[in-house]
Design a protein around this motif. Structure first.
Motif, PDB file in Angstrom:
ATOM      1  N   SER A  81       0.847  -1.198   0.000  1.00 20.34           N
ATOM      2  CA  SER A  81       0.000   0.000   0.000  1.00 20.34           C
ATOM      3  C   SER A  81       0.880   1.244   0.000  1.00 20.34           C
ATOM      4  O   SER A  81       0.960   1.968   0.996  1.00 20.34           O
ATOM      5  CB  SER A  81      -0.910  -0.015   1.241  1.00 20.34           C
ATOM      6  N   PRO A  82       1.559   1.527  -1.124  1.00 22.81           N
ATOM      7  CA  PRO A  82       2.602   2.567  -1.150  1.00 22.81           C
ATOM      8  C   PRO A  82       2.105   3.950  -0.727  1.00 22.81           C
ATOM      9  O   PRO A  82       1.039   4.403  -1.152  1.00 22.81           O
ATOM     10  CB  PRO A  82       3.034   2.566  -2.620  1.00 22.81           C
ATOM     11  N   ARG A  83       2.905   4.579   0.125  1.00 26.08           N
ATOM     12  CA  ARG A  83       2.701   5.963   0.554  1.00 26.08           C
ATOM     13  C   ARG A  83       3.973   6.405   1.270  1.00 26.08           C
ATOM     14  O   ARG A  83       4.900   5.618   1.446  1.00 26.08           O
ATOM     15  CB  ARG A  83       1.468   6.075   1.456  1.00 26.08           C
ATOM     16  N   ARG A  84       4.022   7.649   1.720  1.00 28.29           N
ATOM     17  CA  ARG A  84       5.218   8.174   2.375  1.00 28.29           C
ATOM     18  C   ARG A  84       5.391   7.556   3.759  1.00 28.29           C
ATOM     19  O   ARG A  84       4.452   7.537   4.575  1.00 28.29           O
ATOM     20  CB  ARG A  84       5.104   9.707   2.500  1.00 28.29           C
ATOM     21  N   VAL A  85       6.597   7.044   4.054  1.00 30.56           N
ATOM     22  CA  VAL A  85       6.937   6.523   5.375  1.00 30.56           C
ATOM     23  C   VAL A  85       8.165   7.267   5.876  1.00 30.56           C
ATOM     24  O   VAL A  85       9.202   7.312   5.195  1.00 30.56           O
ATOM     25  CB  VAL A  85       7.226   5.006   5.345  1.00 30.56           C
ATOM     26  N   LEU A  86       8.072   7.851   7.060  1.00 35.93           N
ATOM     27  CA  LEU A  86       9.195   8.534   7.696  1.00 35.93           C
ATOM     28  C   LEU A  86       9.479   7.856   9.035  1.00 35.93           C
ATOM     29  O   LEU A  86       8.568   7.353   9.689  1.00 35.93           O
ATOM     30  CB  LEU A  86       8.870  10.014   7.902  1.00 35.93           C
ATOM     31  N   ARG A  87      10.752   7.862   9.435  1.00 35.89           N
ATOM     32  CA  ARG A  87      11.162   7.092  10.606  1.00 35.89           C
ATOM     33  C   ARG A  87      11.756   8.002  11.678  1.00 35.89           C
ATOM     34  O   ARG A  87      12.631   8.809  11.400  1.00 35.89           O
ATOM     35  CB  ARG A  87      12.191   6.038  10.207  1.00 35.89           C
ATOM     36  N   ILE A  88      11.280   7.819  12.913  1.00 29.83           N
ATOM     37  CA  ILE A  88      11.862   8.479  14.080  1.00 29.83           C
ATOM     38  C   ILE A  88      12.475   7.400  14.965  1.00 29.83           C
ATOM     39  O   ILE A  88      11.817   6.412  15.308  1.00 29.83           O
ATOM     40  CB  ILE A  88      10.799   9.256  14.879  1.00 29.83           C
ATOM     41  N   GLY A  89      13.736   7.587  15.322  1.00 28.35           N
ATOM     42  CA  GLY A  89      14.438   6.629  16.167  1.00 28.35           C
ATOM     43  C   GLY A  89      15.874   7.077  16.336  1.00 28.35           C
ATOM     44  O   GLY A  89      16.221   8.237  16.076  1.00 28.35           O
ATOM     45  N   LEU A  90      16.732   6.175  16.761  1.00 30.90           N
ATOM     46  CA  LEU A  90      18.150   6.480  16.912  1.00 30.90           C
ATOM     47  C   LEU A  90      18.791   6.530  15.532  1.00 30.90           C
ATOM     48  O   LEU A  90      18.713   5.563  14.777  1.00 30.90           O
ATOM     49  CB  LEU A  90      18.848   5.441  17.789  1.00 30.90           C
ATOM     50  N   ASP A  91      19.404   7.650  15.205  1.00 35.08           N
ATOM     51  CA  ASP A  91      19.871   7.905  13.846  1.00 35.08           C
ATOM     52  C   ASP A  91      21.294   7.379  13.644  1.00 35.08           C
ATOM     53  O   ASP A  91      22.242   8.159  13.468  1.00 35.08           O
ATOM     54  CB  ASP A  91      19.782   9.397  13.535  1.00 35.08           C
ATOM     55  N   ASP A  92      21.437   6.035  13.673  1.00 34.71           N
ATOM     56  CA  ASP A  92      22.719   5.383  13.387  1.00 34.71           C
ATOM     57  C   ASP A  92      23.859   5.985  14.209  1.00 34.71           C
ATOM     58  O   ASP A  92      24.887   6.420  13.676  1.00 34.71           O
ATOM     59  CB  ASP A  92      23.027   5.469  11.890  1.00 34.71           C
ATOM     60  N   THR A  93      23.664   6.010  15.532  1.00 38.02           N
ATOM     61  CA  THR A  93      24.665   6.608  16.408  1.00 38.02           C
ATOM     62  C   THR A  93      24.815   5.776  17.671  1.00 38.02           C
ATOM     63  O   THR A  93      23.887   5.079  18.084  1.00 38.02           O
ATOM     64  CB  THR A  93      24.247   8.046  16.787  1.00 38.02           C
ATOM     65  N   TRP A  94      25.995   5.835  18.284  1.00 42.59           N
ATOM     66  CA  TRP A  94      26.166   5.270  19.608  1.00 42.59           C
ATOM     67  C   TRP A  94      25.563   6.227  20.614  1.00 42.59           C
ATOM     68  O   TRP A  94      25.554   7.447  20.413  1.00 42.59           O
ATOM     69  CB  TRP A  94      27.643   5.028  19.924  1.00 42.59           C
TER      70      TRP A  94
END
Length: 312
Positions: free
Chosen positions: A265-278
């Motif tokens: 079901s294609p649509r815009r997906v945005l991600r909030i989380g730890l941004d590839d960091t220690w």
């Protein structure tokens, strides 16, 4: 409020009275994971192996082969990093009936710092064939999951937070493998979350509503296997999906949701989380603010996203 680790220990102790095959293999962290609740109430179902996580997995696998239902619990990175070879070779590849409780998972670990903060465990376990991966939102759902896992024949990894948070669900909430739960309706976007972050995400949606942003909230307790059709149905026709997780944005819930949405079901997906960091050692509130996971920071980020996508 009850923490997940207390709910885990209490429920397992109760279950030892119902099932004579349930036991706990502890790598010397019982007072932290609350396996000590089982040790106190059912000492004959408690095996201490010392600070030897790889050995704990081997012992648990051997016990499973003899018909026991063994749990082992330690700090999450010691299961998904230090003992990952044993988890992969002995548990996942053989389908052993071993249950793994990844305690202190995520960012908030009692100021222990990056050595003990595991924000990659979902990605690691999700990629491993044969594993079931569960992330309860609160102590109520945790207890229901423990009961389900004890009755299930096969490997299970449960992601448990350290500290107590207000319950998301009422006392009658049950657990069904794969199901997703819509906690709040909304028609502008959907916030999809998992684990203890779901409570903060739900609070963020309420803040957004006060500012006129209508956000649906969907909780995903089963990372693997997930009911993909159920997730798509829960999303409905909102134009924007935002995932929020106490985990790296690489390979976690955000990746899972993006995979499903792009295929079905294609649509815009945005991600909030730890941004590839220690990460780092600090009090909980500081960490949640710094890494954008407090309810206020999630709400602010979503408002910025919505404003950026609005036509000018």
């Amino acid at each position: 409020m009850l923490s997940m680790r207390e709910a885990w220990g209490n429920t397992l102790a109760d279950l030892t009275e119902e099932n004579e095959r349930i036991l706990v293999v502890d790598p010397d962290v019982a007072n932290s994971t609350r396996a000590d609740i089982v040790a106190d109430r059912a000492p004959d179902r408690f095996i201490e192996v010392g600070i030897a996580e790889q050995n704990a997995i081997g012992v648990a696998t051997g016990l499973a082969a003899e018909g026991w239902v063994p749990w082992t619990s330690t700090f999450s990175p010691f299961l998904t990093h230090r003992a990952i070879d044993q988890v992969r070779m002995l548990v996942a590849q053989t389908g052993a009936n071993v249950k793994l409780a990844g305690a202190y998972a995520g960012l908030l670990t009692g100021a222990t710092g990056k050595t003990h903060q595991d924000v990659q465990d979902i990605a690691i376990i999700r990629a491993m064939p044969g594993m079931t991966l569960l992330a309860p939102a609160d102590a109520v759902e945790c207890a229901a999951m423990v009961r389900w896992a004890c009755a299930h024949d096969g490997p299970v990894y449960m992601r448990l937070a350290r500290d107590a948070e207000p319950n998301v669900f009422g006392p009658d909430h049950g657990f069904e493998l794969g199901c997703v739960h819509t906690l709040k309706e909304g028609d502008e976007l959907a916030l999809v979350s998992t684990g203890i972050q779901t409570g903060r995400t739900h609070a963020a949606a309420r803040e957004l509503a006060e500012g006129g942003v209508s956000a649906r909230v969907i909780h995903v307790p089963t990372i693997k296997p997930i009911d993909a059709d159920g997730l798509v149905a829960a999303l409905g026709d909102v134009p924007l999906v935002v995932t929020v997780e106490d985990h790296s944005v690489l390979g976690g819930l955000g990746g899972l949701v993006a995979e499903i949405v792009s295929e079905r079901s294609p649509r815009r997906v945005l991600r909030i989380g730890l941004d590839d960091t220690w990460t780092e050692s600090a009090p909980n509130d500081f960490l949640l603010e710094k890494y954008g996971l407090s309810s206020a920071r999630v709400a602010a980020t979503v408002r910025t996203l919505v404003d950026g996508l609005s036509p000018h």
